[in-house]
Design a protein around this motif. Structure first.
Motif, PDB file in Angstrom:
ATOM      1  N   UNK A 144       0.854  -1.204   0.000  1.00  0.00           N
ATOM      2  CA  UNK A 144       0.000   0.000   0.000  1.00  0.00           C
ATOM      3  C   UNK A 144       0.884   1.247   0.000  1.00  0.00           C
ATOM      4  N   UNK A 145       2.197   1.069  -0.084  1.00  0.00           N
ATOM      5  CA  UNK A 145       3.099   2.217  -0.232  1.00  0.00           C
ATOM      6  C   UNK A 145       3.570   2.817   1.073  1.00  0.00           C
ATOM      7  N   UNK A 146       3.336   2.131   2.203  1.00  0.00           N
ATOM      8  CA  UNK A 146       3.671   2.734   3.499  1.00  0.00           C
ATOM      9  C   UNK A 146       5.166   3.003   3.678  1.00  0.00           C
ATOM     10  N   UNK A 147       6.030   2.248   3.006  1.00  0.00           N
ATOM     11  CA  UNK A 147       7.464   2.547   3.124  1.00  0.00           C
ATOM     12  C   UNK A 147       8.007   3.115   1.801  1.00  0.00           C
ATOM     13  N   UNK A 148       7.102   3.514   0.928  1.00  0.00           N
ATOM     14  CA  UNK A 148       7.538   4.039  -0.371  1.00  0.00           C
ATOM     15  C   UNK A 148       7.998   2.902  -1.278  1.00  0.00           C
ATOM     16  N   UNK A 149       8.914   3.205  -2.172  1.00  0.00           N
ATOM     17  CA  UNK A 149       9.425   2.178  -3.090  1.00  0.00           C
ATOM     18  C   UNK A 149      10.522   1.380  -2.389  1.00  0.00           C
ATOM     19  N   UNK A 150      10.357   0.037  -2.274  1.00  0.00           N
ATOM     20  CA  UNK A 150      11.409  -0.747  -1.630  1.00  0.00           C
ATOM     21  C   UNK A 150      12.719  -0.640  -2.410  1.00  0.00           C
ATOM     22  N   UNK A 151      13.815  -0.386  -1.664  1.00  0.00           N
ATOM     23  CA  UNK A 151      15.116  -0.207  -2.315  1.00  0.00           C
ATOM     24  C   UNK A 151      16.088  -1.310  -1.942  1.00  0.00           C
ATOM     25  N   UNK A 152      15.974  -1.757  -0.708  1.00  0.00           N
ATOM     26  CA  UNK A 152      16.932  -2.751  -0.245  1.00  0.00           C
ATOM     27  C   UNK A 152      16.294  -3.568   0.884  1.00  0.00           C
ATOM     28  N   UNK A 153      16.785  -4.792   1.083  1.00  0.00           N
ATOM     29  CA  UNK A 153      16.135  -5.686   2.045  1.00  0.00           C
ATOM     30  C   UNK A 153      17.166  -6.659   2.592  1.00  0.00           C
ATOM     31  N   UNK A 154      16.814  -7.268   3.717  1.00  0.00           N
ATOM     32  CA  UNK A 154      17.749  -8.135   4.396  1.00  0.00           C
ATOM     33  C   UNK A 154      17.013  -9.325   5.006  1.00  0.00           C
TER      34      UNK A 154
END
Ligand SMILES: NC(=O)c1ccc[n+]([C@@H]2O[C@H](COP(=O)([O-])OP(=O)(O)OC[C@H]3O[C@@H](n4cnc5c(N)ncnc54)[C@H](O)[C@@H]3O)[C@@H](O)[C@H]2O)c1
Length: 364
Positions: A144-154
């Protein structure tokens, strides 16, 4: 009247101690199901079946597949046998749940996915991480866009390593199939299919004491895996039998507008924390109850009863297997490798009818 789903369980080892009680609980809680036959190569497991009130026991899995009352076959055997048992069970027209991995070989796994498309039964492959309420809430926030566009993850999952079975340190074993599989299923579920993988892998501890005997380790026990999700979004999975303790979340996703982080492990999540720049504080979400990592069996039984598809498609498990196999290859060659398979992650929008109401407790 909801149909009672009849189950045959192949493999009565340690994991059956989780699946069998889960099915008995489901039966008491409005999802009628019954285990009609248990099977294990070891005749001594007959006693375990008896103690669980399972009326039939066999050492020959073909008797499970030939049993006319069995609707669902649950395969909880050691990894090497999964491919053949899954193929035979689908060919016998049964619905199948298979523990991870569905096969250790990509070509065989591709055959199983193709077979599942044309066979009468559904194929559900562990891990079932996308069914947890924590995962589904995180999915909703991200989508739903709560963290904006995902850029990186772990993703992170490791420990010091098993000391009870040499298999874990022989070819075909190792922490990637055993542990990293959860993180890769979670991250690809949340962010979509990966396009590329590159890994550093190695044998960090060349000798182990297993079953009180010294053994030489023959498979990588230490992994740092880089994932490319396209659109400049990258992920890293750390897994190994090389980690004594840790104090970081199992999963984190960082976007242009915020961060979402899972409490504890993705196979046993306890909620999540959400940071949105526009709030300027962490929202803390605890889960009221523990989620069982065997939950794929609930979904499969209910899918049969409700005449719908299970939430997780075998194509996701195949994609995860391709990443795991290629991460090992990348570790050997030093090359980044393309991931060619793809899949559509399950959606958990509020509007969808695929989410069970009891899982739907996303904050308003
Ligand atoms: N142990 C865990 O905590 C855990 C957690 C999640 C998933 N898994 C997965 O579950 C599967 C089973 O693991 P486990 O720990 O229960 O192993 P286990 O060794 O305790 O049990 C496996 C059982 O399967 C039986 N078996 C093997 N081949 C068979 C065959 N062809 N027909 C009938 N019986 C057969 C064995 O005799 C044994 O009793 C593995 O794929 C593992 O990756 C294990």
């Amino acid at each position: 009247m909801v149909k009672t789903v009849r189950v045959g369980v192949i493999g009565l080892g340690s994991v059956s101690e989780k699946y069998v009680p889960h099915m008995r609980r489901l039966n008491l809680e409005g999802t009628p199901c019954e285990i009609v036959i248990g099977c294990d190569l070891r005749p001594g497991k007959a006693e375990r079946a008896r103690n669980w009130g399972i009326p039939n026991f066999t050492t020959d899995y073909r008797e499970v597949l030939a049993h006319p009352d069995v609707d669902v076959v649950v395969i909880l055997t050691s990894m090497q046998s999964h491919g053949q048992l899954t193929r035979d069970a689908l060919n016998a027209g049964k619905h199948v749940l298979v523990e991870k991995p569905m096969s250790m070989d990509l070509a065989e796994a591709a055959e199983l996915v193709a077979l599942a498309k044309v066979s009468k039964g559904h194929l559900v492959c562990a891990p079932h991480v996308t069914l947890s309420p924590t995962y589904q809430d995180m999915w909703r926030h991200i989508h739903s866009g709560d963290i904006g566009r995902p850029l990186t993850a772990r993703g992170f999952y490791g420990w010091a390593g098993p000391d009870w079975d040499p298999f874990f340190y022989e070819p075909g074993g190792g922490p990637m199939f055993d542990l990293g599989v959860y993180n890769i299923a979670t991250l690809t579920g949340l962010l979509g299919p990966a396009k590329r993988v590159m890994a550093m892998t190695g044998i960090a501890i060349p000798e182990r004491i297993v079953n009180n005997r010294r053994m030489t380790v023959q498979t990588d026990d230490n992994f740092q895996v880089l994932l490319d999700f396209g659109n400049q979004c990258f992920g890293v999975v750390t897994t190994g039998f090389t980690i004594q303790q840790y104090d970081v979340p199992g999963i984190e996703v960082y976007g242009t507008e915020g961060t979402i982080t899972m409490k504890a492990e993705d196979w046993d999540p306890r909620g999540y924390r959400l940071w949105r720049n526009k709030d300027g504080f962490w929202q803390d979400h605890d889960m009221r109850s523990r989620w069982p990592w065997t939950d794929g069996i609930r979904d499969l039984i209910q899918a049969v009863q409700q005449d719908r598809k299970p939430v997780n498609a075998p194509e996701h498990a195949y994609h995860v297997l391709e990443i795991m196999v290629k991460s090992m290859e990348s570790g050997r060659t030093g090359q980044a490798l393309p991931i060619v398979s793809t899949f559509t992650p399950p959606r958990f929008d509020r509007a969808t009818d695929r989410i069970a109401p009891h899982l739907d407790h996303a904050p308003e």
